[in-house]
Write a protein that holds these residues in place. Structure first.
Motif, PDB file in Angstrom:
ATOM      1  N   TYR A 151      29.797 -22.734  13.500  1.00  0.00           N
ATOM      2  CA  TYR A 151      28.494 -22.458  14.100  1.00  0.00           C
ATOM      3  C   TYR A 151      27.712 -23.749  14.331  1.00  0.00           C
ATOM      4  N   ARG A 159      25.397 -26.825  14.390  1.00  0.00           N
ATOM      5  CA  ARG A 159      24.779 -27.687  13.384  1.00  0.00           C
ATOM      6  C   ARG A 159      23.995 -28.792  14.085  1.00  0.00           C
ATOM      7  N   GLU A 189      28.375 -17.808   8.155  1.00  0.00           N
ATOM      8  CA  GLU A 189      27.134 -18.503   7.775  1.00  0.00           C
ATOM      9  C   GLU A 189      26.607 -18.102   6.404  1.00  0.00           C
ATOM     10  N   VAL A 207      27.683 -24.013   3.175  1.00  0.00           N
ATOM     11  CA  VAL A 207      27.523 -24.588   4.512  1.00  0.00           C
ATOM     12  C   VAL A 207      28.353 -25.862   4.720  1.00  0.00           C
TER      13      VAL A 207
END
Length: 355
Positions: A285, A287, A207, A211
């Motif tokens: 991760y 979203r 992260e 992104v």
């Protein structure tokens, strides 16, 4: 004096002629643009001669470089140059897994000048795992095409070049081996081509990278069915950035444990909640649906180009083409279905854990 003049005239003429030729040669050298290995998709036909038995046996942790000679045809001429080869990797060095290990090739800069390998230093060679095996040869094509597919999505990726190599044994103890391989672009040159610098820091959290690029890369891994990667450990991931302190971009490589390659030795990490390599798992991760849709649009825009890459490839068997297209069809159905997007990319996505 007249005799001296007669003697000096040809000397002076020779000197000025030499200077003129020298300047002309320098100008020609400036105008000459050496071919770039990775700017063409044309298949390269070449031969590599070395002590094959010694090379293949040298699979320990401290494997050394072995002298070799690389040759290929350029028009009516044969280009030949000294190179060095060594085995690389870890898993595929195991002789119970692969009878022919992955290789790294090192070029002599002077000998390689003005050849196809101009300005190359060390390159990875991805090749067959077992000789004379149609399945393992198809695996090489599949991994090569995964690199090409990612290039369609982003120039921030490794370029590759396909070749057919005949390995010849200098000791005449082994028969020649002819197989398809591909070269992978050097990491630092890939970074420079994209106007960035290589980042070697481990422990950079997923992260803490760019992104959009990170999400696109994770979705791509989901598309090809690959879970064998990790950002903090730089496991099959490279990082490039604009500056040493900028957020880096994640660059994937080494896809031989993906569903598309379908290697018989590939099994998912036991820590992951998947039964086999064909079961998709999104390892990015969480979203929002809007963020994901922004990424999915790019995959839809590039769909025809990605499909054509496989459909127009003459080296893949029809069976392999169908297997890939069916797997891609499933991916596009998933990203076009809000319920499945919720399930795969949101509910089952990784989440940050705060103490």
């Amino acid at each position: 004096m007249k005799l001296l003049s007669k003697t000096l005239v040809p000397i002076v003429f020779f000197l000025f002629s030499s200077l003129g030729l020298s300047a002309q040669n320098e100008e020609l050298e400036k105008q000459y643009v050496a071919p770039n290995l990775f700017e063409s998709d044309t298949l390269i036909e070449l031969s590599i001669t070395t002590n094959l038995k010694e090379l293949i046996k040298d699979t320990g942790k401290n494997s050394k470089y072995h002298q070799a000679r690389l040759s290929y045809h350029q028009g009516d001429s044969i280009i030949s140059m000294p190179v060095d080869l060594k085995t690389r990797g870890r898993y595929r060095k195991n002789k119970n897994i692969c009878s022919f290990p992955p290789l790294r090739i090192k070029f002599n800069q002077a000998s390689a000048s003005y050849t196809l390998f101009h300005d190359q230093d060390k390159l990875k060679i991805v090749g067959h795992c077992r000789s004379n095996s149609p399945r393992f040869q198809q695996m090489v094509f599949q991994e090569y095409l995964i690199y090409k597919a990612y290039q369609i999505l982003s120039p921030e990726s490794f370029r590759v070049r396909l070749a057919r190599v005949t390995y010849k044994d200098s000791a005449n103890e082994m028969k020649p081996i002819t197989e398809y391989v591909f070269f992978i672009e050097d990491f630092e040159k890939m970074a420079k081509r994209n106007g960035k610098i290589p980042i070697y820091n481990e422990r950079i959290h997923q992260e803490h990278t760019m992104v959009f690029e990170m999400t696109r890369m994770a979705v791509f891994q989901f598309m090809v069915g690959n879970t064998d990667w990790g950002v903090p450990t730089l496991h099959n991931i490279k990082l490039i950035a604009s500056t040493p302190t900028s957020r880096p971009v994640t660059i994937p490589y080494d896809f031989d444990w993906s569903s598309l390659v379908n290697a018989p030795y590939a099994v998912p990490n036991e820590k992951l909640d998947v039964d086999n390599i064909h079961q998709r798992l999104y390892r990015g991760y969480k979203r929002t649906p809007e963020e994901l849709e922004f990424v999915f649009k790019e995959f839809r825009m590039k769909k025809d180009s990605i499909y054509s890459l496989y459909q127009n490839n003459d080296l893949l068997t029809e069976k392999e083409k169908k297997r890939v297209i069916d797997y891609f069809d499933e991916f596009y159905k998933i990203i076009d279905d809000p319920k499945q997007v919720q399930r795969f990319f949101i509910d089952n996505a990784r989440q940050l854990k705060y103490k």
